[in-house]
Structures are given as structure tokens and as C-alpha cells.
Design an enzyme around this catalytic site. Structure first.
Site, PDB file in Angstrom:
ATOM      1  NE  ARG A  79     -16.002 -23.271 -24.834  1.00 26.53           N
ATOM      2  CZ  ARG A  79     -16.473 -22.553 -23.819  1.00 26.53           C
ATOM      3  NH1 ARG A  79     -15.780 -22.417 -22.721  1.00 26.53           N
ATOM      4  NH2 ARG A  79     -17.648 -21.987 -23.916  1.00 26.53           N
ATOM      5  NE  ARG A 122     -19.823 -23.821 -19.842  1.00 22.75           N
ATOM      6  CZ  ARG A 122     -20.261 -23.324 -20.993  1.00 22.75           C
ATOM      7  NH1 ARG A 122     -21.245 -22.432 -21.009  1.00 22.75           N
ATOM      8  NH2 ARG A 122     -19.742 -23.706 -22.136  1.00 22.75           N
ATOM      9  CE  LYS A 139     -22.835 -18.074 -28.397  1.00 21.01           C
ATOM     10  NZ  LYS A 139     -21.411 -17.934 -28.021  1.00 21.01           N
ATOM     11  NE  ARG A 193     -19.172 -18.943 -18.889  1.00 20.95           N
ATOM     12  CZ  ARG A 193     -19.584 -19.180 -20.132  1.00 20.95           C
ATOM     13  NH1 ARG A 193     -20.402 -18.365 -20.744  1.00 20.95           N
ATOM     14  NH2 ARG A 193     -19.150 -20.242 -20.773  1.00 20.95           N
ATOM     15  NE  ARG A 222     -20.487 -23.669 -30.617  1.00 18.44           N
ATOM     16  CZ  ARG A 222     -21.056 -23.608 -29.415  1.00 18.44           C
ATOM     17  NH1 ARG A 222     -22.313 -23.320 -29.291  1.00 18.44           N
ATOM     18  NH2 ARG A 222     -20.346 -23.833 -28.332  1.00 18.44           N
TER      19      ARG A 222
HETATM   20  P1  AMP Z   1     -21.897 -23.508 -25.174  1.00 21.44           P
HETATM   21  O1  AMP Z   1     -22.616 -23.584 -23.868  1.00 21.44           O
HETATM   22  O2  AMP Z   1     -22.770 -22.992 -26.274  1.00 21.44           O
HETATM   23  O3  AMP Z   1     -20.596 -22.761 -25.076  1.00 21.44           O
HETATM   24  O4  AMP Z   1     -21.532 -25.028 -25.570  1.00 21.44           O
HETATM   25  C1  AMP Z   1     -20.678 -25.814 -24.765  1.00 21.44           C
HETATM   26  C2  AMP Z   1     -20.152 -27.004 -25.572  1.00 21.44           C
HETATM   27  O5  AMP Z   1     -21.273 -27.811 -26.005  1.00 21.44           O
HETATM   28  C3  AMP Z   1     -19.414 -26.647 -26.855  1.00 21.44           C
HETATM   29  O6  AMP Z   1     -18.041 -26.346 -26.641  1.00 21.44           O
HETATM   30  C4  AMP Z   1     -19.621 -27.914 -27.679  1.00 21.44           C
HETATM   31  O7  AMP Z   1     -18.794 -28.952 -27.229  1.00 21.44           O
HETATM   32  C5  AMP Z   1     -21.056 -28.295 -27.329  1.00 21.44           C
HETATM   33  N1  AMP Z   1     -22.050 -27.651 -28.239  1.00 21.44           N
HETATM   34  C6  AMP Z   1     -23.006 -26.734 -27.896  1.00 21.44           C
HETATM   35  N2  AMP Z   1     -23.739 -26.387 -28.963  1.00 21.44           N
HETATM   36  C7  AMP Z   1     -23.238 -27.085 -30.019  1.00 21.44           C
HETATM   37  C8  AMP Z   1     -23.557 -27.141 -31.393  1.00 21.44           C
HETATM   38  N3  AMP Z   1     -24.543 -26.400 -31.930  1.00 21.44           N
HETATM   39  N4  AMP Z   1     -22.827 -27.990 -32.179  1.00 21.44           N
HETATM   40  C9  AMP Z   1     -21.833 -28.739 -31.666  1.00 21.44           C
HETATM   41  N5  AMP Z   1     -21.471 -28.719 -30.379  1.00 21.44           N
HETATM   42  C10 AMP Z   1     -22.157 -27.906 -29.546  1.00 21.44           C
END
Ligand code: AMP
Length: 216
Positions: A171, A160, A13, A127, A88
Site C-alpha cells: 500500500r 483489517r 486520516k 491497528r 488517490r
Molecule cells: P483506505 O481505507 O482508505 O485505506 O482504503 C482501503 C482500500 O480501499 C485501498 O487500499 C484501496 O484498495 C481501496 N480504496 C479506497 N479508496 C480508494 C480510492 N479513492 N481509489 C482506489 N481505491 C481505493
């Protein structure tokens, strides 16, 4: 254009979102990126969000919706946006729908990037992200020329905190339980489109633009 990218962690993404946002001149809004910036900046939001993020859990809807509401009020979002990692949960999708109805700005498409879970684990654990400019590399699929240094800005490449195998597995479980129901939510609204996400980033981008070009 108003677009959402939907797909499990590691589906690509972030990579596709940057390219699509640039090609269609719309802001790339990544809730994960905004949250990580808040954690780094030690803001109140960052300290509330951190425990959830480190465990691979979702940050509560209320916090996320406040952050997204603020972001959508910024002037660059008036001409469109591309959401990456948001919504999400079904409550987040409903709250977004409500906001967009108020603004008379409906979504154009929800692009689904589907990738099998064993491939996601391989992609995420390899990554590496540039700590300065955010460019994403992969130790196997897209290695940097010099180990641990960004090809673009020379910044240090880091893993990360939530890309370790144990957290990645959590996740994926969280995705299946809380985010996958959104596929049905957007399918019912006639917005869901499938992007080919198992090939190279170039193939994924070509598949996404083929869909988006029919919407312009
Ligand atoms: P990502 O970079 O999109 O993989 O997000 C990393 C982490 O941020 C996720 O595992 C969640 O803990 C938090 N996070 C990001 N976007 C959301 C969202 N829309 N709702 C809830 N938690 C989020």
C-alpha cells in the site's frame, strides 16, 4: 467547507477525519469505508473491488468515481464534505475537479498528513477496528480497556485484512507511485496545507483546526 485529507495509509486520516467532520458539521466520506461496506454486503461493487483491496492495490478509477458521484448527490453533501482516502490518483482528482466545477462548489483546502514509512508500518500493523461501530484502537498507542472488545459498544475488535505487514508495504508503494503526485496537483492550485501528523491525535487535530479556522 469542502476538504480533502491526503496522506499515506496510517497517517491518521481516519481518526482526524472523524473529529474534523464532527467539529465542522460536514459528512466524513471515506471511500475505503464505503468499499469495505460493499464487500461485507456482498454487492456487485464489493465483489469487483475485493481482489484489489486484499492485495493493497487501488480499485479502478471508474468504479470509484461512480461511487463518489452517487455519494455527492446525497443531500448532506450539499453543505460540504471531508474526503478521506479520495482522490488517490491524478485521474480521480481531475474527475472530482470537473464535478465540483459543474456544481460551482470548489475545494477549500487539501490537508496533507505526512508520516515516515517505518512509523506507518508500526501504526498500521497494531491497528484494530471495532467490527460494529468502526472505532479505531491501537494495541500500543491507544489500547482498549478489555482485550479485543470495543470500549464504546463492546463489539469485537478485528484487524483489517489489508493491515498485515506485507500488504501495508505494498500500500505504501502504491501510495508513492499513484497518490503522491496529487501533492503537486493541489500545490499548483494553491490548496495544499501541511498538518503536523507525527504527534498525538490531539496535536494533529489542533494543527488541522488552526488551518481550517483561517478558512471559515
Ligand atoms: P483506505 O481505507 O482508505 O485505506 O482504503 C482501503 C482500500 O480501499 C485501498 O487500499 C484501496 O484498495 C481501496 N480504496 C479506497 N479508496 C480508494 C480510492 N479513492 N481509489 C482506489 N481505491 C481505493
Amino acid at each position: 467547507m469542502r476538504i480533502i485529507l491526503l496522506g499515506p495509509p496510517g497517517a491518521g486520516k481516519g481518526t482526524q477525519a472523524s473529529r474534523i467532520a464532527e467539529a465542522y458539521t460536514i459528512p466524513h466520506i471515506s471511500t475505503g469505508h464505503i468499499l469495505r461496506a460493499n464487500v461485507r454486503g456482498e454487492t456487485d461493487l464489493g465483489s469487483e473491488a475485493r481482489t484489489y483491496m486484499d492485495a493493497g492495490e487501488l480499485v479502478p478509477d471508474q468504479l470509484v468515481m461512480r461511487m463518489v458521484g452517487d455519494r455527492l448527490r446525497e443531500p448532506d453533501a450539499a453543505s460540504g464534505f471531508l474526503f478521506d482516502g479520495f482522490p488517490r490518483t491524478v485521474p480521480q482528482a481531475e474527475a472530482l475537479e470537473h464535478l465540483l466545477v459543474e456544481n460551482e462548489a470548489p475545494l477549500d483546502a487539501v490537508l496533507r498528513l505526512a508520516v515516515p514509512s517505518d512509523e506507518v508500518i508500526a501504526r498500521l500493523t497494531g491497528r484494530r477496528t471495532c467490527s460494529q461501530c468502526g472505532r479505531i484502537f491501537h494495541l500500543v498507542f491507544d489500547p482498549p480497556s478489555e482485550e479485543s472488545r470495543c470500549d464504546d459498544c463492546g463489539g469485537e475488535l478485528v484487524q483489517r485484512d489489508d493491515d498485515t505487514e506485507e500488504v501495508v508495504r505494498n500500500r505504501l508503494e502504491v501510495y508513492a507511485a499513484q497518490t503522491e503526485p496529487l501533492e503537486h496537483f493541489y500545490w499548483e492550485r494553491g490548496l495544499l496545507r501541511d498538518v503536523e501528523a507525527t504527534g498525538t491525535p490531539d496535536e494533529g487535530f489542533a494543527s488541522a483546526t488552526a488551518i481550517l479556522d483561517t478558512l471559515r
